[in-house]
Design a protein around this motif. Structure first.
Motif, PDB file in Angstrom:
ATOM      1  N   GLY A  34       0.791  -1.219   0.000  1.00  0.00           N
ATOM      2  CA  GLY A  34       0.000   0.000   0.000  1.00  0.00           C
ATOM      3  C   GLY A  34       0.818   1.261   0.000  1.00  0.00           C
ATOM      4  O   GLY A  34       0.279   2.344   0.100  1.00  0.00           O
ATOM      5  N   LEU A  35       2.137   1.182  -0.068  1.00  0.00           N
ATOM      6  CA  LEU A  35       2.998   2.359  -0.045  1.00  0.00           C
ATOM      7  C   LEU A  35       3.717   2.491  -1.385  1.00  0.00           C
ATOM      8  O   LEU A  35       4.095   1.501  -2.004  1.00  0.00           O
ATOM      9  CB  LEU A  35       4.032   2.244   1.072  1.00  0.00           C
ATOM     10  CG  LEU A  35       3.473   2.154   2.495  1.00  0.00           C
ATOM     11  CD1 LEU A  35       4.601   1.935   3.484  1.00  0.00           C
ATOM     12  CD2 LEU A  35       2.709   3.407   2.848  1.00  0.00           C
ATOM     13  N   ASN A  39       7.260   6.031   0.378  1.00  0.00           N
ATOM     14  CA  ASN A  39       6.655   5.571   1.634  1.00  0.00           C
ATOM     15  C   ASN A  39       5.431   6.403   2.015  1.00  0.00           C
ATOM     16  O   ASN A  39       5.192   6.686   3.179  1.00  0.00           O
ATOM     17  CB  ASN A  39       7.672   5.556   2.773  1.00  0.00           C
ATOM     18  CG  ASN A  39       8.666   4.437   2.605  1.00  0.00           C
ATOM     19  OD1 ASN A  39       8.376   3.437   1.937  1.00  0.00           O
ATOM     20  ND2 ASN A  39       9.841   4.589   3.181  1.00  0.00           N
ATOM     21  N   GLN A  40       4.677   6.792   1.009  1.00  0.00           N
ATOM     22  CA  GLN A  40       3.422   7.480   1.243  1.00  0.00           C
ATOM     23  C   GLN A  40       2.303   6.555   0.770  1.00  0.00           C
ATOM     24  O   GLN A  40       2.520   5.683  -0.067  1.00  0.00           O
ATOM     25  CB  GLN A  40       3.385   8.795   0.478  1.00  0.00           C
ATOM     26  CG  GLN A  40       4.409   9.786   0.998  1.00  0.00           C
ATOM     27  CD  GLN A  40       4.360  11.071   0.192  1.00  0.00           C
ATOM     28  OE1 GLN A  40       3.661  11.158  -0.800  1.00  0.00           O
ATOM     29  NE2 GLN A  40       5.119  12.062   0.644  1.00  0.00           N
ATOM     30  N   PRO A  41       1.110   6.755   1.309  1.00  0.00           N
ATOM     31  CA  PRO A  41       0.015   5.874   0.902  1.00  0.00           C
ATOM     32  C   PRO A  41      -0.250   5.962  -0.600  1.00  0.00           C
ATOM     33  O   PRO A  41      -0.193   7.035  -1.180  1.00  0.00           O
ATOM     34  CB  PRO A  41      -1.197   6.381   1.675  1.00  0.00           C
ATOM     35  CG  PRO A  41      -0.676   7.345   2.664  1.00  0.00           C
ATOM     36  CD  PRO A  41       0.706   7.735   2.289  1.00  0.00           C
ATOM     37  N   ALA A  42      -0.511   4.843  -1.213  1.00  0.00           N
ATOM     38  CA  ALA A  42      -0.786   4.785  -2.643  1.00  0.00           C
ATOM     39  C   ALA A  42      -2.191   4.245  -2.868  1.00  0.00           C
ATOM     40  O   ALA A  42      -2.701   3.460  -2.081  1.00  0.00           O
ATOM     41  CB  ALA A  42       0.234   3.891  -3.329  1.00  0.00           C
ATOM     42  N   VAL A  43      -2.792   4.688  -3.934  1.00  0.00           N
ATOM     43  CA  VAL A  43      -4.121   4.212  -4.298  1.00  0.00           C
ATOM     44  C   VAL A  43      -3.954   3.073  -5.289  1.00  0.00           C
ATOM     45  O   VAL A  43      -3.284   3.216  -6.311  1.00  0.00           O
ATOM     46  CB  VAL A  43      -4.960   5.345  -4.927  1.00  0.00           C
ATOM     47  CG1 VAL A  43      -6.310   4.831  -5.368  1.00  0.00           C
ATOM     48  CG2 VAL A  43      -5.106   6.483  -3.946  1.00  0.00           C
ATOM     49  N   VAL A  44      -4.542   1.957  -4.980  1.00  0.00           N
ATOM     50  CA  VAL A  44      -4.453   0.795  -5.848  1.00  0.00           C
ATOM     51  C   VAL A  44      -5.822   0.567  -6.480  1.00  0.00           C
ATOM     52  O   VAL A  44      -6.819   0.448  -5.776  1.00  0.00           O
ATOM     53  CB  VAL A  44      -4.015  -0.458  -5.050  1.00  0.00           C
ATOM     54  CG1 VAL A  44      -3.931  -1.668  -5.966  1.00  0.00           C
ATOM     55  CG2 VAL A  44      -2.694  -0.203  -4.368  1.00  0.00           C
ATOM     56  N   VAL A  45      -5.866   0.582  -7.805  1.00  0.00           N
ATOM     57  CA  VAL A  45      -7.118   0.355  -8.521  1.00  0.00           C
ATOM     58  C   VAL A  45      -6.941  -0.815  -9.472  1.00  0.00           C
ATOM     59  O   VAL A  45      -5.840  -1.113  -9.918  1.00  0.00           O
ATOM     60  CB  VAL A  45      -7.572   1.604  -9.311  1.00  0.00           C
ATOM     61  CG1 VAL A  45      -7.897   2.746  -8.380  1.00  0.00           C
ATOM     62  CG2 VAL A  45      -6.524   2.009 -10.303  1.00  0.00           C
TER      63      VAL A  45
END
Length: 140
Positions: A34-35, A39-45
Motif C-alpha cells: 500500500g505504499l 513511503n506514502q500511501p498509494a491508491v491501488v485500482v
C-alpha cells in the motif's frame, strides 16, 4: 482588547486536549503493497474490464455486392442507404450482435429490392420516352 487567536491545531503533544489530532502526528500503518516508493500511501485500482464479443460463427448475410450493384446501376439514393445498412450488418456480425445484424441485413435486402425495382422502372420509362414516343423505335 485584542484576543489571541489560537492555532487550528494545538501545538505540542495535543496540548492537553486528548481529542485533537495534529496532521503531522498521524501515521498510516499500511503494509508494503500500500505504499509507493516515497513511503506514502498509494491508491491501488484494478484495471478496467472490457468485454469483447467474438464474431458470429454463422454471420448474417450483409448483401454488400448487391448494395454496390444497386447503387451503381439502379438507384443511387436507395443503393447508398442499402450500402450503409450492409456496412452496419458487417460491423454487428464482427461484434457478435446477432439481433442487430439480422435487422440491418433485412433492411439492406429490402432497400436493394426496392432500389432495383425503382431503377428498372426509371430505365424503362427513359427508354420508352427516348425510342417510342419520339418516333424512333430503335437507334440503329
Amino acid at each position: 482588547m485584542a484576543q489571541a487567536i489560537s492555532p487550528l491545531y494545538p501545538q505540542g503533544n495535543n496540548a492537553g486536549n486528548h481529542h485533537a489530532v495534529h496532521p503531522e502526528s498521524v501515521h498510516f500503518q499500511l503494509h508494503a503493497q500500500g505504499l509507493n516508493h516515497h513511503n506514502q500511501p498509494a491508491v491501488v485500482v484494478q484495471p478496467p474490464v472490457y468485454r469483447a464479443r467474438a464474431p458470429l460463427p454463422d454471420p448474417e448475410p450483409d448483401y454488400m455486392c448487391y448494395s454496390r450493384f444497386t447503387m451503381c446501376f439502379c438507384c443511387i439514393c436507395l443503393g447508398a442507404a442499402a450500402l450503409h445498412y450492409s456496412s452496419e450488418t458487417r460491423k454487428a456480425n464482427g461484434a457478435g450482435q446477432r439481433a442487430e445484424a439480422a435487422s440491418n441485413s433485412r433492411t439492406a435486402l429490402t432497400l436493394n429490392h426496392v432500389g432495383v425495382i425503382v431503377g428498372a422502372i426509371i430505365i424503362t420509362l427513359y427508354l420508352l420516352n427516348t425510342f417510342y414516343f419520339d418516333g424512333n423505335l430503335l437507334p440503329f
